[in-house]
Motif scaffolding. Structure first.
Motif, PDB file in Angstrom:
ATOM      1  N   GLU A 108       0.804  -1.221   0.000  1.00  0.00           N
ATOM      2  CA  GLU A 108       0.000   0.000   0.000  1.00  0.00           C
ATOM      3  C   GLU A 108       0.838   1.272   0.000  1.00  0.00           C
ATOM      4  OE1 GLU A 108      -2.762  -0.197   3.214  1.00  0.00           O
ATOM      5  OE2 GLU A 108      -3.491  -2.193   2.644  1.00  0.00           O
ATOM      6  N   GLN A 145      -0.890   4.425  -5.381  1.00  0.00           N
ATOM      7  CA  GLN A 145      -2.145   4.932  -5.920  1.00  0.00           C
ATOM      8  C   GLN A 145      -3.049   3.811  -6.434  1.00  0.00           C
ATOM      9  OE1 GLN A 145      -3.228   8.060  -5.763  1.00  0.00           O
ATOM     10  NE2 GLN A 145      -1.351   8.690  -4.704  1.00  0.00           N
ATOM     11  N   ILE A 189      -4.471   2.533  -2.898  1.00  0.00           N
ATOM     12  CA  ILE A 189      -5.045   3.517  -1.977  1.00  0.00           C
ATOM     13  C   ILE A 189      -5.916   4.537  -2.714  1.00  0.00           C
ATOM     14  CG2 ILE A 189      -4.498   5.244  -0.208  1.00  0.00           C
ATOM     15  CD1 ILE A 189      -3.811   2.382   0.542  1.00  0.00           C
ATOM     16  N   GLY A 190      -5.542   4.819  -3.945  1.00  0.00           N
ATOM     17  CA  GLY A 190      -6.274   5.832  -4.708  1.00  0.00           C
ATOM     18  C   GLY A 190      -6.011   7.226  -4.177  1.00  0.00           C
ATOM     19  N   ASP A 191      -7.024   8.077  -4.264  1.00  0.00           N
ATOM     20  CA  ASP A 191      -6.877   9.475  -3.845  1.00  0.00           C
ATOM     21  C   ASP A 191      -6.841   9.649  -2.335  1.00  0.00           C
ATOM     22  OD1 ASP A 191      -6.853  10.179  -6.487  1.00  0.00           O
ATOM     23  OD2 ASP A 191      -9.019  10.591  -6.578  1.00  0.00           O
ATOM     24  N   LYS A 192      -7.110   8.597  -1.579  1.00  0.00           N
ATOM     25  CA  LYS A 192      -7.112   8.703  -0.115  1.00  0.00           C
ATOM     26  C   LYS A 192      -5.688   8.763   0.444  1.00  0.00           C
ATOM     27  CE  LYS A 192      -9.354   4.910   0.323  1.00  0.00           C
ATOM     28  NZ  LYS A 192     -10.037   3.740   0.952  1.00  0.00           N
ATOM     29  N   GLY A 193      -4.712   8.345  -0.353  1.00  0.00           N
ATOM     30  CA  GLY A 193      -3.339   8.323   0.128  1.00  0.00           C
ATOM     31  C   GLY A 193      -2.751   9.707   0.300  1.00  0.00           C
ATOM     32  N   VAL A 194      -1.941   9.878   1.351  1.00  0.00           N
ATOM     33  CA  VAL A 194      -1.294  11.156   1.641  1.00  0.00           C
ATOM     34  C   VAL A 194       0.209  10.932   1.768  1.00  0.00           C
ATOM     35  CG1 VAL A 194      -1.100  13.076   3.259  1.00  0.00           C
ATOM     36  CG2 VAL A 194      -3.333  12.000   2.847  1.00  0.00           C
ATOM     37  N   PRO A 241       2.142   6.843  -0.968  1.00  0.00           N
ATOM     38  CA  PRO A 241       1.090   5.826  -1.086  1.00  0.00           C
ATOM     39  C   PRO A 241       1.069   5.175  -2.464  1.00  0.00           C
ATOM     40  CG  PRO A 241       0.159   8.028  -1.218  1.00  0.00           C
ATOM     41  CD  PRO A 241       1.601   8.212  -0.886  1.00  0.00           C
TER      42      PRO A 241
END
Length: 442
Positions: A351, A367, A370-375, A365
């Motif tokens: 992840e 992507q 996790i997609g757009d939730k990753g920081v 992250p």
């Protein structure tokens, strides 16, 4: 001292420490291989965390620690620098003894420190007023000197690698000697003085990058490196006048004097594993700490002499180890003496990915998962790396009797990989490790 060396615990039994020392030292009672196997895993469990080593030996923060330095080459003088810098900053430590088989180095260190000089480390260990020693000799002496120091009641700071690569029993002997004598030991992997490995470990345990998949690190160098050049000679060393060559060889194979073997010992298998054992402890020890690893499941290695092959050196100028750990990750290590184009220091998870530096890390992250939730997360070490800090950690633990950051169990885990890797390279085989019996098979 007689300590059992079970042949089924090591790949190569052609090691001569015991024969040498039987003719040079008084034997002491040792321990059986069966007892060692019975107790070794318990010792690992009891020492893998920073628990109290010996409460009876704890002392006040202001009580002076008296230390002896064994080995006065480049790293030995770096140890002196670090300890003197701590002393000058107010830390209660004093160098009271120095030791080397080479009179030129011994005289220089004694003059510089005001410490008592010794040509034989065993005489230094007889001093009851010495609390700890630092060992900065060639690798083939590390285990024997550490065991002897622990048996003499001294705490030990030993340069990496913790032991010679050939016989894994040496690392087991060190772990047992430290446990048996309730000593404190720090291995000289000063990158561990940075807090970044603890901070990254916290984030990995919290699930920041998911399942561990892969990690990599390298130490790549190029150009003239005198400590690897067999032509190196200071023009002063002479075994007939100022150097005890027989003592320097010690447990290694007996050979006539060769300046290159003395000044460039890292280039010869009898004394070192080359860039593999010289460089990899600085990279692998932090990775093991950051990812919470123990022992590998399988190890293989490759490399060769492609550029530096005309001067008599034995070790490769490019060396690669792949270590697979139970349930992951796979770890790739690359070292070179002929190119400085390295690879990034990275831990990859399902992840996210951690990009590492000695005093910082960045978590990116994945992507696709996790997609757009990753920081993206940037981490700065709150305790930066330095040799002084590594020694301070050791000396603090001498007082508190707690485990240092780069203790002997970590050293054993690192040496398991290096032992398997160098034998893999030399014998063109893949080796596996059984953590239950602590046997290497291949």
């Amino acid at each position: 001292m007689k300590i059992g060396h079970g042949n089924d615990l090591t790949i190569d039994s052609a090691f001569q420490t015991e024969n040498y020392l039987r003719s040079n030292m008084t034997d002491k009672k040792g321990f059986s291989r069966r007892a060692f196997l019975r107790d070794s895993m318990a010792a690992l469990v009891s020492t893998a965390l920073p628990v109290v080593a010996d409460e009876e030996k704890s002392s006040s923060p202001n009580e002076q620690i008296r230390i002896g330095i064994i080995g006065l080459g480049g790293m030995g003088n770096s140890h002196i620098n670090a300890i003197q810098n701590l002393k000058n900053s107010g830390y209660p430590v004093e160098i009271v003894a120095v030791c080397d088989v080479y009179q030129v180095r011994l005289d220089a260190a004694a003059t510089r420190t005001g410490a008592s000089p010794y040509k034989d480390y065993r005489k230094l260990l007889e001093r009851r007023d010495i609390d700890a020693v630092s060992i900065a000799t060639p690798d083939h002496w590390h285990s024997r000197m550490t065991v002897d120091a622990a048996d003499a009641g001294k705490d030990v700071y030993c340069e990496k690698p913790m032991t010679h690569w050939r016989n894994l029993q040496e690392a087991k002997d060190v772990v047992e000697a430290i446990r048996r004598n309730k000593r404190v030991m720090q291995v000289g992997t000063q990158f561990m003085s940075s807090s970044i490995w603890e901070q990254v470990n916290d984030r990995i345990k919290a699930g920041a990058i998911g399942t561990l998949i892969h990690a990599q690190a390298s130490d790549m160098r190029n150009g003239q490196i005198n400590v690897y050049d067999p032509k190196t000679h200071d023009g002063l060393a002479d075994p007939t006048k100022n150097l005890d060559w027989k003592m320097w060889l010690g447990p290694a194979e007996k050979r006539p004097w060769e300046p290159g073997r003395f000044f460039a010992f890292r280039s010869f298998w009898d004394y070192s594993g080359g860039c593999g054992t010289d460089f990899f402890p600085h990279r692998l020890t932090p990775l093991i700490r950051a990812m919470g690893l123990k022992f590998p499941r399988r190890v293989c290695a490759s490399g060769g002499q492609y550029q530096l092959k005309q001067d008599g050196r034995e070790v490769p100028d490019i060396f690669t180890i792949t270590a697979e750990y139970p349930d992951g990750p796979s770890v790739l290590l690359v070292a070179s003496l002929a190119t400085d184009a390295g690879i990034p220091w990275v831990i990859r998870g399902h992840e996210g990915t951690v990009n590492l530096d000695i005093n910082s890390a960045v978590i990116e992250p994945e992507q696709a998962i996790i997609g757009d939730k990753g920081v993206r997360e940037e981490i700065q070490a709150w305790r930066p790396c330095s040799l002084e800090e590594h020694f301070k950690d050791f000396l603090d633990c001498v007082k508190s009797r707690r485990k240092p950051r780069s203790h002997e169990v970590l050293g054993y885990q690192v040496m398991t990989v290096l032992h398997m890797g160098i034998h893999s390279f030399r014998k063109n085989k893949v080796y596996e490790f059984d953590p239950t019996t602590e046997q290497v098979k291949g």
